[in-house]
Design a protein around this motif. Structure first.
Motif: not given
Length: 407
Positions: A165-170, A187-194, A212-213, A227-233
């Motif tokens: 992964q590259p350096d990411l913030v938030g 990958v923008q701030p606030g993203v969750v990659l689980d 986005a999650v 997109k912003i706030g997407a929920k990808i299962y």
């Protein structure tokens, strides 16, 4: 070097409408198309292709390969394009030994090691070869593509540089060792990659917008946007140049298609050049929790699955606030709109919704396709026009008989 040739068999008809505009082996399952997975397993590209006749011109133009024409000499490894390939396939179907054909327990041709001069007589010529029975999985039905998508992402990702992964913030990354982010992806701030449930892979130029999650297994293709706030299962694949938002589960979006607004899309496969309007929702579960049937090979077929949502062919679209029932099939270049449930079977080149469907004029459909593709700097070639015209003509009876086939 061994010559590898992929072919379509009679089961291609099961994969309509997705396979109206492409060979079955160009459908996605996992990180790649079925063709690409076969090429990955053998470490080389296909050298020729056998497809349904009406596809030949367009496929020849897209690939630059010989189509429906076998080499006149040299040994050839002929492979069924529905094979679910992995690293063990070359050992099971080897490009060596005495000429022979490989079939499964049901007698379906999996492949053949054959001299090109024999194959030049036609695919039927391989039936005279000695036969070896082999157990190897094939994709049998279109809904299997998204049902098996998650496991295919997981297995195919093992050859990737997971953990890069590259350096990411938030950004919140769970199970770092199972996440690949290309250096040019954002990958923008606030993203969750689980990735605790499976790997997540973001290709070159991909963009995941803020908050986005995403749950793995999941694959985002080159230059696609979440997109912003997407929920990808889990279990989703997005091919190149897609815009994806809202809530999505176990879905394949082939490429160059948009589902970028709120709304649910689950257990589905969308072709290319599709657009789902804002707040489009599909059902993927019946209220009685029963097995879902889907229109396939001219009849309603029980999938044996509780979760089946939508199959949508290329160039089809929905208007805002559209609703789609469980097990809906939408053909090529159809337009749906209105706030009520349209028929579960929407023939190609249809226009309308719950209040009725009419024929979408071919000239208007081609005009729209040309505009949509031009926005991505892709030209609707003469060969592609002729292919769409063939599909229009071939599906006229479906449109005329639609009232008798609605499920």
């Amino acid at each position: 070097m061994t010559q590898i040739i992929l072919f379509e068999d009679q089961a291609a008809a099961r994969f309509l409408p997705l396979a109206w505009t492409r060979p079955v082996f160009d459908l996605r399952c996992g990180l790649w198309t079925l063709c690409e997975a076969i090429e990955q397993s053998y470490g080389q590209k296909a050298s020729a292709l056998f497809v349904r006749d009406f596809l030949a011109e367009a496929v020849r133009e897209r690939t630059g390969l010989p189509v429906n024409r076998a080499p006149s000499e040299g040994m050839v490894l002929l492979l069924n394009g529905r094979l679910l390939a992995d690293a063990a396939l070359p050992e099971a179907l080897p490009a060596q030994g005495t000429p022979r054909r490989f079939v499964n327990e049901e007698g379906v041709l999996l492949g053949a090691w054959v001299d090109g001069s024999v194959l030049a007589q036609g695919l039927a010529a391989v039936e005279a070869l000695p036969t070896e029975v082999l157990s190897w999985p094939l994709v049998a039905w279109p809904w299997e593509l998204f049902q098996r998508n998650g496991e295919r992402i997981t297995s195919q990702a093992q050859g990737w540089p997971l953990g890069q992964q590259p350096d990411l913030v938030g950004v919140h990354l769970l199970s770092l060792s199972d996440i690949f982010i290309h250096p040019t992806a954002q990958v923008q701030p606030g993203v969750v990659l689980d990735a605790t449930g499976g790997p997540i892979l973001l290709e070159a130029g991909a963009l995941v917008m803020a908050n986005a999650v995403m749950q793995g297994p999941c694959y985002v293709g080159p230059k696609s946007t979440i997109k912003i706030g997407a929920k990808i299962y889990h279990g989703s694949t997005f091919g190149p140049h897609c815009k994806v938002g809202g809530e999505i589960e176990e879905t394949i979006i082939h490429g160059y298609s948009n589902k970028q607004h709120d709304g649910f899309l689950g257990h589905a496969y969308l072709g290319e050049w599709c657009n789902l309007g804002a707040d489009t929702n599909n059902s993927d579960l019946k209220n009685n929790y029963g097995s879902v049937s889907i229109w396939c090979e001219g009849d309603w077929r029980d999938t044996g699955s509780m979760f089946v949502g939508l199959l949508m062919g290329d160039h089809s679209k929905t208007g805002i606030n559209s609703m789609l029932n469980t097990g809906t099939v939408v053909g090529i270049s159809s337009n749906l709109f209105g706030g009520s449930l349209p028929p579960r079977l929407v023939p190609s080149f249809s226009w309308g919704g719950a209040d009725g469907l009419s024929e979408y004029r071919l000239d208007k459909a081609l005009e729209t396709a040309e505009k949509v593709m031009a926005r991505r700097k892709v030209v609707l070639s003469d060969a592609e026009r002729r292919l769409l015209t063939h599909i229009f003509d071939s599906t006229a009876a479906e449109r005329n008989n639609a009232q008798g086939t609605l499920g």
